[in-house]
Scaffold this motif. Sequence first.
Motif, PDB file in Angstrom:
ATOM      1  N   ILE A 148       0.845  -1.192   0.000  1.00 25.90           N
ATOM      2  CA  ILE A 148       0.000   0.000   0.000  1.00 25.90           C
ATOM      3  C   ILE A 148       0.886   1.250   0.000  1.00 25.90           C
ATOM      4  N   TRP A 149       0.579   2.218  -0.872  1.00 29.13           N
ATOM      5  CA  TRP A 149       1.335   3.470  -0.911  1.00 29.13           C
ATOM      6  C   TRP A 149       0.525   4.563  -1.602  1.00 29.13           C
ATOM      7  N   THR A 150       0.902   5.833  -1.353  1.00 28.72           N
ATOM      8  CA  THR A 150       0.226   6.965  -1.999  1.00 28.72           C
ATOM      9  C   THR A 150       1.183   7.838  -2.811  1.00 28.72           C
ATOM     10  N   GLY A 189      -0.137   1.816  -9.749  1.00 30.81           N
ATOM     11  CA  GLY A 189       0.886   2.859  -9.772  1.00 30.81           C
ATOM     12  C   GLY A 189       1.674   2.940 -11.056  1.00 30.81           C
ATOM     13  N   VAL A 190       1.225   2.262 -12.114  1.00 34.35           N
ATOM     14  CA  VAL A 190       1.943   2.286 -13.392  1.00 34.35           C
ATOM     15  C   VAL A 190       2.058   3.731 -13.862  1.00 34.35           C
ATOM     16  N   GLY A 191       3.250   4.117 -14.314  1.00 40.31           N
ATOM     17  CA  GLY A 191       3.486   5.490 -14.741  1.00 40.31           C
ATOM     18  C   GLY A 191       3.737   6.420 -13.562  1.00 40.31           C
ATOM     19  N   ALA A 192       4.084   5.842 -12.394  1.00 39.67           N
ATOM     20  CA  ALA A 192       4.375   6.612 -11.174  1.00 39.67           C
ATOM     21  C   ALA A 192       3.185   7.473 -10.767  1.00 39.67           C
ATOM     22  N   THR A 193       2.018   6.871 -10.753  1.00 42.27           N
ATOM     23  CA  THR A 193       0.787   7.549 -10.375  1.00 42.27           C
ATOM     24  C   THR A 193       0.629   7.560  -8.862  1.00 42.27           C
ATOM     25  N   GLY A 194       0.408   8.730  -8.294  1.00 39.92           N
ATOM     26  CA  GLY A 194       0.158   8.839  -6.858  1.00 39.92           C
ATOM     27  C   GLY A 194      -1.307   8.570  -6.553  1.00 39.92           C
TER      28      GLY A 194
END
Length: 167
Positions: free
Chosen positions: A21-23, A70-75
């Motif tokens: 899990i991350w934001t 989170g693909v593409g470094a999506t927050g």
Amino acid sequence: LKQKGSSAAIGAFEQLKVALIWTSAVDLDLMVFYKTKDNRTGGVYSDNYSGGNMGSLNTFPYMQLSGDAGVGATGGDNREDMLISKLENIEELYVVAVNFTDASAGANKVFADYDARVEVTTDRGESHTIKLDSSVPGSVAMLCKFTSNFMGVEIANDSTVMSFENF
């Protein structure tokens, strides 16, 4: 499991859920690698990686990844779940997080820069949280290891951070 190097006997259980899990705006990936009691080895991880396999709960190794978040470094509210429906033939299970954003850019950042954690829950309702707060540079974190023995299953928080090349 509060500190690195700690371990806990978590008894007998048959099923396991591992959530990453991350934001933060970073592409993290949850992977598991296993060794069976009859020495078969393999892994379950995103099919966006060469050789990747999202797995299945109905066929060996009875592990399935929910998807690649989170693909593409999506927050935002990013989460990847690994469900494991049968552990009876598993001798060792390693839970790994890969920082794809940094690995693909050749960056050497630290997991402490991101607000990531792993939550492990057994079918007996026991829950353990492991924060990805290492200050060691590297894009791969081996978070914990499960080993099976006559007393049941033991979880060890042996967080080790390394470069993608060393992984």
